[in-house]
Design an enzyme around this catalytic site. Structure first.
Site, PDB file in Angstrom:
ATOM      1  N   HIS A 173     137.184  34.105 -66.196  1.00 32.00           N
ATOM      2  CA  HIS A 173     137.681  34.738 -67.428  1.00 32.00           C
ATOM      3  C   HIS A 173     138.533  35.962 -67.116  1.00 32.00           C
ATOM      4  O   HIS A 173     139.547  36.211 -67.765  1.00 32.00           O
ATOM      5  CB  HIS A 173     136.516  35.125 -68.345  1.00 32.00           C
ATOM      6  N   ASP A 174     138.121  36.741 -66.125  1.00 28.60           N
ATOM      7  CA  ASP A 174     138.914  37.923 -65.778  1.00 28.60           C
ATOM      8  C   ASP A 174     140.312  37.502 -65.328  1.00 28.60           C
ATOM      9  O   ASP A 174     141.316  38.031 -65.805  1.00 28.60           O
ATOM     10  CB  ASP A 174     138.212  38.704 -64.666  1.00 28.60           C
TER      11      ASP A 174
ATOM     12  N   VAL B  17     142.726  36.229 -68.097  1.00 28.38           N
ATOM     13  CA  VAL B  17     143.091  37.134 -69.195  1.00 28.38           C
ATOM     14  C   VAL B  17     143.696  38.384 -68.553  1.00 28.38           C
ATOM     15  O   VAL B  17     142.990  39.292 -68.135  1.00 28.38           O
ATOM     16  CB  VAL B  17     141.868  37.495 -70.067  1.00 28.38           C
TER      17      VAL B  17
ATOM     18  N   ASP C 197     142.000  41.579 -62.522  1.00 26.22           N
ATOM     19  CA  ASP C 197     142.183  43.028 -62.453  1.00 26.22           C
ATOM     20  C   ASP C 197     140.941  43.788 -62.876  1.00 26.22           C
ATOM     21  O   ASP C 197     140.989  44.988 -63.147  1.00 26.22           O
ATOM     22  CB  ASP C 197     143.362  43.448 -63.349  1.00 26.22           C
TER      23      ASP C 197
ATOM     24  N   HIS D 189     131.355  23.820 -62.896  1.00 23.88           N
ATOM     25  CA  HIS D 189     130.303  23.448 -63.846  1.00 23.88           C
ATOM     26  C   HIS D 189     129.164  22.691 -63.164  1.00 23.88           C
ATOM     27  O   HIS D 189     128.242  22.242 -63.830  1.00 23.88           O
ATOM     28  CB  HIS D 189     130.903  22.640 -65.007  1.00 23.88           C
ATOM     29  N   THR D 190     129.223  22.557 -61.853  1.00 23.19           N
ATOM     30  CA  THR D 190     128.077  22.050 -61.085  1.00 23.19           C
ATOM     31  C   THR D 190     126.910  23.032 -61.129  1.00 23.19           C
ATOM     32  O   THR D 190     125.786  22.686 -60.788  1.00 23.19           O
ATOM     33  CB  THR D 190     128.466  21.798 -59.606  1.00 23.19           C
TER      34      THR D 190
ATOM     35  N   ASP E 116     127.227  21.707 -55.585  1.00 20.31           N
ATOM     36  CA  ASP E 116     127.525  20.465 -54.867  1.00 20.31           C
ATOM     37  C   ASP E 116     128.408  19.580 -55.748  1.00 20.31           C
ATOM     38  O   ASP E 116     128.814  19.986 -56.834  1.00 20.31           O
ATOM     39  CB  ASP E 116     126.221  19.755 -54.482  1.00 20.31           C
TER      40      ASP E 116
END
Ligand code: HEM
Ligand code: NAG
Ligand code: NAG
Ligand code: NAG
Ligand code: NAG
Ligand code: NAG
Length: 317
Positions: free
Chosen positions: A63-64, A67, A71, A185-186, A243
């Site tokens: 997310h950083d 957007v 930083d 998303h593992t 994995d």
């Protein structure tokens, strides 16, 4: 026309931070030789008591970076920060970053950026969960603004594969990179409200999503009815292990988020999904490559930005 284009180019050059060749592995070797060890030890302590920290850091770093660049601006806790906007969803892990920062300020004040701490801590947490170990270039500087509205440019879990690929393509990441990154998303969880419609009333049909395995529909329905604000593993097989099992799961229609499921069947991504599902080492190698690319998105380097002393606030000077 030519002159106009040229001045736009010049303008772009000054406004947008230069994103290449400025980061390097071992940036702190002289200025703070123990920086990477300090980060690693604190992440390791945290992981022992809370292995979900890997998911927390991966999501925060993603997310950083998307957007306003990697930083550290998601760490700011002023009321107008991107941290407090709706689609921040369940971003968490702030306390660990603050703890690492405090230790680094004690050892080498004002030298190690919050943006680098996030990149390094994420890297270390991935390895602890069973994922790849890899070098990550450092030298990021902390941004001087936060962009709460930018959070709405993140795509959502019902996006098409085409939108997903162009979201990453815009930052020079190809299909191999994009699919590997969604392989994050593992680990981690998603809240039921983000996929509830797939269980009961998919696309207004009054029926479950036909692309979801019916045993999984039953399983998730039970889980989602069992508590308030329920959430559950995005990888139905090994949700705490980094994995390739996630890819095996979506190939047998056991993806939780709609976008995750779509990767397995869309013709633009299905063969890459099959390759990752078959070869854990290939997935892990490509994930590392893609994380280095993601960690360089729109970074500030050199004299741009600042090195914050507290990750939650701009320096006051
Ligand atoms: C661009 C496409 C992506 C979409 C649409 C997406 C969507 C989502 C959604 C909806 C959730 C559940 C959040 C919640 O329940 O509050 C989630 C969780 C998560 N996402 Fe993604 N994601 C994307 C890309 C990524 C990338 C690139 C990474 C990291 C490299 C990532 C890492 C994670 C992790 C680790 C979690 C679990 C968080 C936790 O357990 O706290 N995602 N994602
Ligand atoms: C930001 O976090 C710091 C440290 O936890 C805290 O002292 C400060 O009150 C917070 N500020 C806001 C506006 O929440
Ligand atoms: C995310 O934003 C909401 C407001 O929309 C806020 O209440 C929540 O605390 C934020 N989450 C985090 C982890 O800061
Ligand atoms: C940290 O940065 C300052 C200047 O920004 C520098 O003088 C100092 O030597 C650096 N290293 C340490 C370990 O503090
Ligand atoms: C949802 O339904 C509309 C028509 O009602 C259809 O055009 C669309 O393709 C459906 N979407 C999915 C994802 O099935
Ligand atoms: C749902 O499936 C998971 C394994 O994927 C299992 O551990 C859990 O017990 C199941 N829960 C229910 C309510 O069936």
């Amino acid at each position: 026309m030519k002159i106009a284009n040229f001045s736009i180019l010049l303008l772009a050059f000054f406004i947008f931070p230069i994103t290449f060749a400025q980061l390097r592995v071992g940036f702190y070797d002289n200025s703070c030789p123990n920086a990477e060890t300090i980060v690693q030890n604190l992440v390791s302590d945290e992981f022992e008591s809370d292995p979900t920290i890997t998911a927390a850091l991966l999501r925060m770093h993603f997310h950083d970076c998307f957007v306003g660049g990697c930083d550290g601006s998601i760490l700011l806790n002023s009321t107008d920060s991107e941290r407090f906007v709706g689609p921040n969803l369940s971003v968490r892990g702030f306390e660990l970053i603050d703890e690492i920062k405090a230790e680094l300020e004690a050892q080498c004040p004002s030298n190690v950026s919050c943006a680098d701490i996030m990149a390094l801590a994420t890297r270390d947490s991935v390895a602890l969960a069973g994922g790849p170990s890899y070098n990550i270039p450092t030298g990021r500087r902390d941004g001087l603004r936060t962009n709460a509205n930018g959070v709405f440019n993140l795509i959502g879990p019902t996006a098409s594969v085409a939108a997903f690929l162009s979201f990453f393509g815009d930052k020079d990441m190809n299909t191999l990179d994009a699919v590997a990154l969604l392989g994050a998303h593992t680990v981690g969880v998603g809240s039921c409200d983000l996929f509830q419609d797939r269980l009961v009333n998919f696309n207004g049909t009054g029926l479950p999503d036909p692309s979801m395995d019916s045993d999984l529909v039953a399983n998730l329905t039970t889980i989602c009815e069992a508590s308030e604000n329920p959430s559950t593993g995005l990888d139905r097989s090994t949700p705490l292990t980094f994995d390739n099992a996630f890819f095996g799961q979506i190939r047998v229609r056991r993806g939780v988020l709609q976008l995750d499921q779509r990767l397995a069947t869309d013709e633009a991504t299905s063969s890459v999904v099959a390759q990752y599902a078959a070869d854990n080492d290939l997935f892990k190698r490509q994930f590392a490559i893609a994380m280095v690319k993601m960690g360089a998105v729109d970074v500030f380097t050199g004299e741009d930005g600042e090195i914050r002393t507290n990750c939650w606030a701009f320096n006051n000077n």
